[in-house]
Write a protein that holds these residues in place. Structure first.
Motif, PDB file in Angstrom:
ATOM      1  N   ASN A 139      -3.359  83.467   5.998  1.00 37.26           N
ATOM      2  CA  ASN A 139      -2.549  83.351   7.209  1.00 37.26           C
ATOM      3  C   ASN A 139      -3.430  83.256   8.457  1.00 37.26           C
ATOM      4  O   ASN A 139      -3.109  82.516   9.389  1.00 37.26           O
ATOM      5  CB  ASN A 139      -1.588  84.534   7.311  1.00 37.26           C
ATOM      6  N   ALA A 141      -6.368  81.869   8.604  1.00 37.24           N
ATOM      7  CA  ALA A 141      -6.886  80.501   8.633  1.00 37.24           C
ATOM      8  C   ALA A 141      -5.814  79.533   9.131  1.00 37.24           C
ATOM      9  O   ALA A 141      -6.065  78.697   9.993  1.00 37.24           O
ATOM     10  CB  ALA A 141      -7.366  80.090   7.241  1.00 37.24           C
ATOM     11  N   GLY A 142      -4.606  79.665   8.612  1.00 30.14           N
ATOM     12  CA  GLY A 142      -3.535  78.743   8.976  1.00 30.14           C
ATOM     13  C   GLY A 142      -3.119  78.860  10.430  1.00 30.14           C
ATOM     14  O   GLY A 142      -2.747  77.873  11.063  1.00 30.14           O
ATOM     15  N   LEU A 143      -3.168  80.071  10.959  1.00 33.77           N
ATOM     16  CA  LEU A 143      -2.616  80.325  12.284  1.00 33.77           C
ATOM     17  C   LEU A 143      -3.687  80.610  13.329  1.00 33.77           C
ATOM     18  O   LEU A 143      -3.398  81.118  14.420  1.00 33.77           O
ATOM     19  CB  LEU A 143      -1.609  81.479  12.211  1.00 33.77           C
ATOM     20  N   TYR A 261       1.072  84.339  14.737  1.00 26.19           N
ATOM     21  CA  TYR A 261       2.002  83.317  15.238  1.00 26.19           C
ATOM     22  C   TYR A 261       2.320  83.543  16.713  1.00 26.19           C
ATOM     23  O   TYR A 261       2.368  82.597  17.505  1.00 26.19           O
ATOM     24  CB  TYR A 261       3.286  83.346  14.406  1.00 26.19           C
ATOM     25  N   VAL A 264      -0.064  81.869  18.976  1.00 23.41           N
ATOM     26  CA  VAL A 264      -0.190  80.404  19.023  1.00 23.41           C
ATOM     27  C   VAL A 264       1.146  79.688  19.166  1.00 23.41           C
ATOM     28  O   VAL A 264       1.183  78.461  19.240  1.00 23.41           O
ATOM     29  CB  VAL A 264      -0.886  79.847  17.739  1.00 23.41           C
TER      30      VAL A 264
ATOM     31  N   ILE B 241       5.331  74.896  12.848  1.00 23.06           N
ATOM     32  CA  ILE B 241       4.634  76.120  13.214  1.00 23.06           C
ATOM     33  C   ILE B 241       3.234  75.675  13.615  1.00 23.06           C
ATOM     34  O   ILE B 241       2.600  74.924  12.867  1.00 23.06           O
ATOM     35  CB  ILE B 241       4.591  77.073  11.999  1.00 23.06           C
ATOM     36  N   PRO B 242       2.736  76.085  14.784  1.00 24.50           N
ATOM     37  CA  PRO B 242       1.410  75.587  15.188  1.00 24.50           C
ATOM     38  C   PRO B 242       0.347  76.057  14.203  1.00 24.50           C
ATOM     39  O   PRO B 242       0.150  77.247  14.015  1.00 24.50           O
ATOM     40  CB  PRO B 242       1.190  76.233  16.562  1.00 24.50           C
ATOM     41  N   MET B 243      -0.292  75.122  13.546  1.00 24.37           N
ATOM     42  CA  MET B 243      -1.265  75.476  12.509  1.00 24.37           C
ATOM     43  C   MET B 243      -2.620  74.852  12.775  1.00 24.37           C
ATOM     44  O   MET B 243      -2.732  73.828  13.430  1.00 24.37           O
ATOM     45  CB  MET B 243      -0.744  75.035  11.139  1.00 24.37           C
ATOM     46  N   THR B 244      -3.637  75.501  12.250  1.00 25.48           N
ATOM     47  CA  THR B 244      -4.997  75.002  12.369  1.00 25.48           C
ATOM     48  C   THR B 244      -5.156  73.758  11.495  1.00 25.48           C
ATOM     49  O   THR B 244      -4.831  73.806  10.310  1.00 25.48           O
ATOM     50  CB  THR B 244      -5.984  76.085  11.892  1.00 25.48           C
ATOM     51  N   THR B 247      -6.143  73.261   7.264  1.00 24.90           N
ATOM     52  CA  THR B 247      -5.802  74.385   6.385  1.00 24.90           C
ATOM     53  C   THR B 247      -4.613  73.977   5.526  1.00 24.90           C
ATOM     54  O   THR B 247      -3.989  72.946   5.748  1.00 24.90           O
ATOM     55  CB  THR B 247      -5.469  75.653   7.190  1.00 24.90           C
ATOM     56  N   ASP B 248      -4.273  74.803   4.558  1.00 25.12           N
ATOM     57  CA  ASP B 248      -3.131  74.527   3.698  1.00 25.12           C
ATOM     58  C   ASP B 248      -1.861  74.918   4.441  1.00 25.12           C
ATOM     59  O   ASP B 248      -1.890  75.718   5.364  1.00 25.12           O
ATOM     60  CB  ASP B 248      -3.234  75.380   2.437  1.00 25.12           C
ATOM     61  N   LEU B 250       1.468  76.973   5.024  1.00 23.40           N
ATOM     62  CA  LEU B 250       1.720  78.399   4.780  1.00 23.40           C
ATOM     63  C   LEU B 250       2.626  78.560   3.572  1.00 23.40           C
ATOM     64  O   LEU B 250       3.388  77.666   3.221  1.00 23.40           O
ATOM     65  CB  LEU B 250       2.396  79.011   6.008  1.00 23.40           C
ATOM     66  N   MET B 258       8.358  83.444   9.956  1.00 20.43           N
ATOM     67  CA  MET B 258       8.037  83.074  11.325  1.00 20.43           C
ATOM     68  C   MET B 258       9.215  82.435  12.038  1.00 20.43           C
ATOM     69  O   MET B 258       9.423  82.661  13.222  1.00 20.43           O
ATOM     70  CB  MET B 258       6.804  82.208  11.357  1.00 20.43           C
TER      71      MET B 258
END
Lengths: 267, 267
Positions: A139, A141-143, A261, A264, B241-244, B247-248, B250, B258
């Motif tokens: 999470n 990494a993803g966020l 979350y 971001v 959802i704002p994601m990096t 990455t995979d 979520l 979220m």
């Protein structure tokens, strides 16, 4: 470029690092533990290859080698190629991801290294479930959270199950162990972090209101017991996720995801 | 008040509902499936007792009966009391939660029933992992979402593993099956729901911006494949959802959490 070496005999000493995998990834101070870091599956192996965890060897079926050809072009290590049956005999169980990489543990990063440049960090206390730790890294990494800091009584993030559940992100998101609290928390404060203790307490401010720092450290305790009262008291502010009364606390990795979350959500 | 009946013989026909538990909770249309709904552990059994899933019997050790005395005071059903060893022989494996309740499946609720009064609902498509489904219900309960609607290719939410992972909330948060899409989505639209398709697409609006309805239906697809393009097209808006980058996606239950959180964050 990786050198392919065919392995037909499960007893071959060259694959010793992959033997009895259910114990080999234990911490070196535990019985049978070699302290190896094991990556399983193509995606996690790819992440290991670009991380600070340099594998000493890979073990996998031929098909996985083909999938990894580009990733292995620039690296100098053996790819022990074996059938699924021979692999199962080596590792001790049937492994359906078909490829493994093994790395020695490098020196731990220091908290100071990990905090440099970080804006959002998770700080764990008493989180002793490998799956939850893995999910927190995934999470993060993803966020876009920058690092994970470990306080007292947490499990080893490099345990195989944690690496797998993190999808390999435990190899990429920097982590370090903090000095015992409250000293560990003072280190965060000295670095300008707002220290936010997550709590289910309905009297606390919401996360949305409480989280005001430019740099934030999110303190998370284990599901159930939560953070110790001493740690809560040493934080700058307590914050809650708005929850329905009478339900259980959220899973700690889910709570972490919501805090990440919140950082971001408007981006 | 529950009647305690001691069971010494694992072959006792009175505990037939608890026999071979790894198959008994399968859907009635599957081989060996009796379609029973099984609650495991004190907390989940308590939730079952106050749900629309009325158990026909309980099976547990003596200690768990004592913990459930108050909950069982007003109900008229047998508590089959057995040792841990006899219980293990009946169910087919060692069960560390010490108590089970078994209920027949009541008639499914209709989508119209489930939508009445609901403000926030999750709509699942292709979510075929029991653990993820259980986690979605747990998160819905914790974060005040009102219902779960099932589209195509989802797993059975009443499977034992889903019930357990949900902490019993699958017995309390109402759910129903929607007609095939797009008809199912039209039903939501006719009821005034804003239909929001969650996507990792970086070009979509953020969830924080996109979610404007008084009533919202959050469409979630399985981790990996996500929602089908047909379903995306039939939604009112796509939201991310704002994601990096890189990455995979979520975990679907985390993504649901979220979205639920976004609904309540300021409360």
């Amino acid at each position: 470029m990786a050198v392919v070496i065919d392995i037909d005999d499960p007893a071959d000493p060259r694959v010793a690092d992959f033997r009895d995998l259910n114990n080999a990834d234990r911490r070196p101070d535990l019985p049978g533990g070699k302290g190896l870091v094991i990556a399983e599956g193509v995606v996690v192996v790819q992440r290991m290859l670009t991380s600070r965890f340099t594998p000493s060897a890979l073990l996998g079926v031929g098909k996985r080698y083909e999938q990894l050809t580009d990733d292995l072009a620039g690296v100098d290590l053996p790819y022990y190629r074996a059938s699924a049956e021979v692999m199962a005999e080596i590792v001790g169980f049937h492994l359906n991801r078909g490829v493994l990489a093994a790395a020695r543990r490098p020196a731990e990063l220091s908290a100071a290294q990990v905090l440099t440049g970080a804006r959002t960090v998770a700080v764990l206390e008493g989180v002793n479930d490998h799956e939850n730790i893995g999910s927190i890294f995934r999470n993060a990494a993803g966020l876009g959270a920058d690092a994970v800091l470990f306080g007292d009584r947490c499990s080893d993030p490099l345990y195989r199950r944690a690496v797998r559940v993190s999808m390999g992100h435990v190899l990429r998101i920097p982590f370090a162990t903090l000095p015992p609290f409250p000293e560990g928390l003072n280190l965060l404060r000295d670095n300008g972090f707002q220290i936010i203790a997550l709590t289910p307490n309905p009297k606390a401010d919401t996360l949305a209101t409480a989280m005001t720092g430019e740099r934030v450290a999110l303190l998370l305790g284990a599901e159930g017991p939560g953070l110790t009262e001493e740690t809560m008291s040493a934080s700058d502010i307590r914050a809650r996720i708005p929850m329905t009364p009478g339900t259980d606390s959220l899973n700690v990795a889910t709570a972490a995801a919501m805090a990440f979350y919140e950082r971001v959500r408007a981006q």
